[in-house]
Write an enzyme that holds these catalytic residues in place. Sequence first.
Site, PDB file in Angstrom:
ATOM      1  N   HIS A 103       0.817  -1.220   0.000  1.00 29.62           N
ATOM      2  CA  HIS A 103       0.000   0.000   0.000  1.00 29.62           C
ATOM      3  C   HIS A 103       0.848   1.267   0.000  1.00 29.62           C
ATOM      4  O   HIS A 103       0.324   2.360  -0.213  1.00 29.62           O
ATOM      5  CB  HIS A 103      -0.949   0.017   1.205  1.00 29.62           C
ATOM      6  CG  HIS A 103      -0.242   0.096   2.531  1.00 29.62           C
ATOM      7  ND1 HIS A 103       0.279  -1.020   3.157  1.00 29.62           N
ATOM      8  CD2 HIS A 103       0.025   1.137   3.341  1.00 29.62           C
ATOM      9  CE1 HIS A 103       0.833  -0.647   4.301  1.00 29.62           C
ATOM     10  NE2 HIS A 103       0.700   0.657   4.435  1.00 29.62           N
ATOM     11  N   HIS A 129       7.829   7.242   4.649  1.00 29.91           N
ATOM     12  CA  HIS A 129       7.040   6.658   3.566  1.00 29.91           C
ATOM     13  C   HIS A 129       6.234   7.765   2.896  1.00 29.91           C
ATOM     14  O   HIS A 129       6.140   8.877   3.408  1.00 29.91           O
ATOM     15  CB  HIS A 129       6.123   5.538   4.080  1.00 29.91           C
ATOM     16  CG  HIS A 129       5.104   6.012   5.075  1.00 29.91           C
ATOM     17  ND1 HIS A 129       5.332   6.018   6.439  1.00 29.91           N
ATOM     18  CD2 HIS A 129       3.852   6.514   4.911  1.00 29.91           C
ATOM     19  CE1 HIS A 129       4.269   6.486   7.066  1.00 29.91           C
ATOM     20  NE2 HIS A 129       3.355   6.803   6.151  1.00 29.91           N
ATOM     21  N   HIS A 131       2.696   9.205   0.565  1.00 29.64           N
ATOM     22  CA  HIS A 131       1.287   9.104   0.182  1.00 29.64           C
ATOM     23  C   HIS A 131       1.039  10.023  -1.010  1.00 29.64           C
ATOM     24  O   HIS A 131       1.507  11.164  -1.038  1.00 29.64           O
ATOM     25  CB  HIS A 131       0.374   9.531   1.333  1.00 29.64           C
ATOM     26  CG  HIS A 131       0.418   8.622   2.515  1.00 29.64           C
ATOM     27  ND1 HIS A 131      -0.417   7.535   2.660  1.00 29.64           N
ATOM     28  CD2 HIS A 131       1.206   8.648   3.622  1.00 29.64           C
ATOM     29  CE1 HIS A 131      -0.143   6.927   3.800  1.00 29.64           C
ATOM     30  NE2 HIS A 131       0.843   7.577   4.406  1.00 29.64           N
ATOM     31  N   HIS A 148       5.971  11.195   5.050  1.00 28.53           N
ATOM     32  CA  HIS A 148       5.829  11.092   6.501  1.00 28.53           C
ATOM     33  C   HIS A 148       7.123  10.557   7.101  1.00 28.53           C
ATOM     34  O   HIS A 148       7.582   9.474   6.732  1.00 28.53           O
ATOM     35  CB  HIS A 148       4.668  10.170   6.874  1.00 28.53           C
ATOM     36  CG  HIS A 148       3.329  10.738   6.554  1.00 28.53           C
ATOM     37  ND1 HIS A 148       2.161   9.988   6.549  1.00 28.53           N
ATOM     38  CD2 HIS A 148       2.960  12.012   6.237  1.00 28.53           C
ATOM     39  CE1 HIS A 148       1.137  10.772   6.230  1.00 28.53           C
ATOM     40  NE2 HIS A 148       1.603  11.992   6.044  1.00 28.53           N
ATOM     41  N   THR A 217      -2.598   7.527   9.902  1.00 24.89           N
ATOM     42  CA  THR A 217      -3.549   7.659   8.792  1.00 24.89           C
ATOM     43  C   THR A 217      -3.832   6.331   8.100  1.00 24.89           C
ATOM     44  O   THR A 217      -4.489   6.298   7.061  1.00 24.89           O
ATOM     45  CB  THR A 217      -3.045   8.685   7.759  1.00 24.89           C
ATOM     46  OG1 THR A 217      -1.811   8.224   7.198  1.00 24.89           O
ATOM     47  CG2 THR A 217      -2.844  10.046   8.399  1.00 24.89           C
ATOM     48  N   THR A 218      -3.328   5.241   8.664  1.00 28.20           N
ATOM     49  CA  THR A 218      -3.667   3.895   8.197  1.00 28.20           C
ATOM     50  C   THR A 218      -4.153   3.093   9.403  1.00 28.20           C
ATOM     51  O   THR A 218      -3.834   3.438  10.554  1.00 28.20           O
ATOM     52  CB  THR A 218      -2.451   3.184   7.576  1.00 28.20           C
ATOM     53  OG1 THR A 218      -1.365   3.193   8.511  1.00 28.20           O
ATOM     54  CG2 THR A 218      -2.027   3.858   6.287  1.00 28.20           C
TER      55      THR A 218
END
Length: 285
Positions: A103, A129, A131, A148, A217-218
């Site tokens: 993801h 990571h 997004h 992030h 946020t996951t």
Amino acid sequence: MRSARDLRIAVSALLLLLLLSAGVLAARAQHEIDDESEFSYIRGSENGPENWGKIKEEWVTCGTGRMQSPIDLSDRHAAQAPNLGYLNHSYLPVDASIVNRGHDIMVKFNGDAGSLWINGTAYHLKQVHWHSPSEHRVNGRRYSLELHMVHLSAENKTAVIGILYKIGRRDHFLHELESYLKRIADTKEKEEMVGMVDPWEARGDGEAYYRYMGSLTTPACDEGVIWTVIKRVTTISAHQLKLLTEAVHDGFEMNARPLQKVNGRDISFFCPGDHHERYYAAADQ
């Protein structure tokens, strides 16, 4: 003798057939597992972001939490907070690896990569990571990408620095990783050692920032996360953005959680000196 030999041949053929069949079934099972995702970013789908809190009991906070991230960082609601001061951090070059988590793409630091200090507590940098598009917005504006930088304290508390990107000149930090991005494309959980990585190059040079309390946020969307989102927007090339989005699994090319309600939370804004207008102008160009 001939009948015994024929029997051995028949048994060997049967065993070979069974092994081949087992291999095919295993491959199919593995393919199905690889295609299954516990959560997705597709709105309206059974495992989409509005349903994350219903998928697992331990993910219930995704649906019931009152301090969820990301949010829109509105200057109308942000309070000037000169007492926050400049970010107190020091990062160190360290051995790292790049991991395709399916993801998203993560760079994991395998050693002491330095720390961010907040209110006397050290938060140690563990990984970064990306997004796409950005999860946070600034004054309603969404950007092409968000990095992030995830830090953990000795008490396992989380602090994250968010950095926003728009399309423009290439990003030097990502440029050093481009060959590895190609290597791990579409390979879930594949990890490639990349040698020494300097996280300072990912940090950017903006000094003004927003600060608020939010969540991951996951899933499981754990709350109590200290968020620091840098005001100055940095740049990434269109080619680099394409490499990132094509490396993840199908369906995760857009892996940004929708905006969450602020629910009356305090949003603080630190800007060095009294000339904060130039930081607003620089960020909006």
